[in-house]
Enzyme design. Sequence first.
Site, PDB file in Angstrom:
ATOM      1  CG  ASP A  21       5.667 -27.956  -8.477  1.00 41.86           C
ATOM      2  OD1 ASP A  21       4.762 -27.171  -8.816  1.00 41.86           O
ATOM      3  OD2 ASP A  21       6.333 -27.823  -7.415  1.00 41.86           O
TER       4      ASP A  21
ATOM      5  CD  GLU B  57       0.370 -22.206   1.114  1.00 41.40           C
ATOM      6  OE1 GLU B  57       0.471 -20.962   1.109  1.00 41.40           O
ATOM      7  OE2 GLU B  57       0.406 -22.867   0.069  1.00 41.40           O
TER       8      GLU B  57
ATOM      9  CG  HIS C 175       5.007 -26.488  -4.383  1.00 41.41           C
ATOM     10  ND1 HIS C 175       4.536 -26.698  -5.660  1.00 41.41           N
ATOM     11  CD2 HIS C 175       3.918 -26.180  -3.630  1.00 41.41           C
ATOM     12  CE1 HIS C 175       3.222 -26.529  -5.680  1.00 41.41           C
ATOM     13  NE2 HIS C 175       2.824 -26.229  -4.462  1.00 41.41           N
TER      14      HIS C 175
ATOM     15  CG  ASN D 258      -2.213 -28.645   1.253  1.00 39.96           C
ATOM     16  OD1 ASN D 258      -1.545 -29.668   1.141  1.00 39.96           O
ATOM     17  ND2 ASN D 258      -2.292 -27.740   0.289  1.00 39.96           N
TER      18      ASN D 258
ATOM     19  CD  GLU E 282      -0.555 -27.299  -3.431  1.00 38.41           C
ATOM     20  OE1 GLU E 282       0.297 -26.455  -3.757  1.00 38.41           O
ATOM     21  OE2 GLU E 282      -1.550 -27.014  -2.732  1.00 38.41           O
TER      22      GLU E 282
HETATM   23  O1  G3I Z   1      -8.600 -14.583 -12.046  1.00 35.06           O
HETATM   24  C1  G3I Z   1      -7.774 -13.401 -12.067  1.00 35.06           C
HETATM   25  C2  G3I Z   1      -8.003 -12.635 -13.354  1.00 35.06           C
HETATM   26  O2  G3I Z   1      -9.343 -12.172 -13.395  1.00 35.06           O
HETATM   27  C3  G3I Z   1      -7.013 -11.459 -13.416  1.00 35.06           C
HETATM   28  O3  G3I Z   1      -7.173 -10.778 -14.654  1.00 35.06           O
HETATM   29  C4  G3I Z   1      -5.593 -12.001 -13.281  1.00 35.06           C
HETATM   30  C5  G3I Z   1      -4.549 -10.901 -13.332  1.00 35.06           C
HETATM   31  O4  G3I Z   1      -4.486 -10.273 -12.072  1.00 35.06           O
HETATM   32  O5  G3I Z   1      -5.459 -12.687 -12.012  1.00 35.06           O
HETATM   33  C6  G3I Z   1      -6.329 -13.817 -11.976  1.00 35.06           C
HETATM   34  O6  G3I Z   1      -6.172 -14.461 -10.727  1.00 35.06           O
HETATM   35  C7  G3I Z   1      -4.932 -15.159 -10.593  1.00 35.06           C
HETATM   36  C8  G3I Z   1      -5.257 -16.633 -10.284  1.00 35.06           C
HETATM   37  O7  G3I Z   1      -4.050 -17.363 -10.048  1.00 35.06           O
HETATM   38  C9  G3I Z   1      -6.024 -17.293 -11.404  1.00 35.06           C
HETATM   39  O8  G3I Z   1      -5.226 -17.320 -12.560  1.00 35.06           O
HETATM   40  C10 G3I Z   1      -4.169 -14.558  -9.436  1.00 35.06           C
HETATM   41  O9  G3I Z   1      -3.768 -13.241  -9.794  1.00 35.06           O
HETATM   42  C11 G3I Z   1      -2.940 -15.413  -9.140  1.00 35.06           C
HETATM   43  O10 G3I Z   1      -2.307 -14.939  -7.964  1.00 35.06           O
HETATM   44  C12 G3I Z   1      -3.372 -16.856  -8.896  1.00 35.06           C
HETATM   45  O11 G3I Z   1      -2.214 -17.628  -8.671  1.00 35.06           O
HETATM   46  C13 G3I Z   1      -2.473 -18.924  -8.126  1.00 35.06           C
HETATM   47  C14 G3I Z   1      -1.890 -18.951  -6.684  1.00 35.06           C
HETATM   48  O12 G3I Z   1      -2.032 -20.274  -6.139  1.00 35.06           O
HETATM   49  C15 G3I Z   1      -2.646 -18.000  -5.774  1.00 35.06           C
HETATM   50  O13 G3I Z   1      -3.973 -18.449  -5.682  1.00 35.06           O
HETATM   51  C16 G3I Z   1      -1.754 -19.947  -9.001  1.00 35.06           C
HETATM   52  O14 G3I Z   1      -2.391 -20.012 -10.273  1.00 35.06           O
HETATM   53  C17 G3I Z   1      -1.820 -21.319  -8.308  1.00 35.06           C
HETATM   54  O15 G3I Z   1      -1.040 -22.272  -9.028  1.00 35.06           O
HETATM   55  C18 G3I Z   1      -1.258 -21.211  -6.891  1.00 35.06           C
HETATM   56  O16 G3I Z   1      -1.392 -22.469  -6.289  1.00 35.06           O
HETATM   57  C19 G3I Z   1      -0.899 -22.519  -4.918  1.00 35.06           C
HETATM   58  C20 G3I Z   1      -1.805 -23.456  -4.144  1.00 35.06           C
HETATM   59  O17 G3I Z   1      -3.139 -22.981  -4.226  1.00 35.06           O
HETATM   60  C21 G3I Z   1      -1.326 -23.545  -2.696  1.00 35.06           C
HETATM   61  N1  G3I Z   1       0.065 -24.010  -2.659  1.00 35.06           N
HETATM   62  C22 G3I Z   1       0.993 -23.175  -3.431  1.00 35.06           C
HETATM   63  C23 G3I Z   1       0.522 -23.107  -4.892  1.00 35.06           C
HETATM   64  C24 G3I Z   1       1.498 -22.312  -5.735  1.00 35.06           C
HETATM   65  O18 G3I Z   1       1.535 -20.977  -5.279  1.00 35.06           O
END
Ligand code: G3I
Length: 353
Positions: free
Chosen positions: A273, A161, A241, A205, A271
């Site tokens: 959905d 991105e 998406h 990606n 990815e």
């Molecule tokens: O691990 C921490 C945890 O310790 C903490 O307590 C909690 C609350 O703040 O956050 C946790 O981290 C979260 C992480 O997911 C793991 O669950 C982050 O806040 C949260 O922002 C993160 O979201 C992920 C997002 O990418 C950002 O990395 C989503 O699960 C994931 O589905 C999403 O996937 C992205 C792809 O990588 C790239 N393309 C878009 C896609 C959807 O946004």
Amino acid sequence: MCRFLKWLMIPLTLGLGTGALDAFAKSASSLSQAAMVSHRLVGSEVEAKLLRSDPTYVSIVRREFNVVVPQNEMKFGWVSRKRGEYDFTDADFIVDFAQKNRMKVRGTTLAWHRNYPRWLWDTNFSGDELKKILLEHIATEVGHFAFKFPGRVFVWDVVNEAIGPNGKPRPETIWSKIGQNPGDYIPLAFQAARKADPTSELFYNDYGIEEVNSKSDAVYELLKSLKAGGVPIDGIGFQMHIGFREPLQMDSVRKNMERFSKLGLKIQITEFDYLLPNNPSQELLERQARAYHDAAALCVSTPACEAFLSWGFTDAHSWIPDFFPGYGSALYFDEKYQPKPAYQGLLSGLLLR
Ligand code: G3I
């Protein structure tokens, strides 16, 4: 998938007994069997905590997929909580699971404008320091899996991105401080990944680039110039998406895939959905099924397209409700792990039916 099926595929792959292949295709009772008929990879993002704790989740992953991608377990913020320190426990669990189940693994992602570790975010590093940090990170992470699981992580989303809505490299990414221009880190990242693992496919990606549009034009020009400059880049990931509000114009997607493949790039749908409102109508569920079908069929009918992955497979575990309250139901197993119309849509699309 049982060993018998693998042996069955040898004569079939050699083009012998195509009648048997047709019979096998008709009896394909899982996505991975359908993908094998079409010589494609099919899979989903997975979570280590669910692979450890949810037997139903595990049985579906083992039955349906021949490739998986960790949702977050390989991201910089997940693996490195202190500078120079790495904890790959969760990512290793997923890659080991894949190895034991004869699945390939997509690695995501190395250079991105999200999910930085806290220590990186909290310090005002110079451009030169950030370059050192990024190159060390890529060498460490890619090198770890190349050494511990040789050949298993067959592709990396090296840069994720990077292009903003205006078609320019995002200035907000911390990596934009490297070099003179916001995108200078991009070739460096690919070169570092190639050095760390000469065998892995290196991908760019992104989302919103599936059709021919201003953003995909910008990505096309970026990848064209990178390849012309000898940067080691092997493919492009279309995240896909999408949803009921913005259905894809599949002719435009086909044209887009064709032009990227003419650059010599492999293609993966990375990815997929299809966002719906909660408690969707039957009509919306059927529209979703057609979208899964059409995307999978397009991948199978595009020689450069090697893989179709969704971002999750059950509505019980999807990123969408957290990020888009009131919406979800984007996947092909419902919250109770029962197949939805989209499952049959995806299966038939993989078989070009
Ligand atoms: O691990 C921490 C945890 O310790 C903490 O307590 C909690 C609350 O703040 O956050 C946790 O981290 C979260 C992480 O997911 C793991 O669950 C982050 O806040 C949260 O922002 C993160 O979201 C992920 C997002 O990418 C950002 O990395 C989503 O699960 C994931 O589905 C999403 O996937 C992205 C792809 O990588 C790239 N393309 C878009 C896609 C959807 O946004």
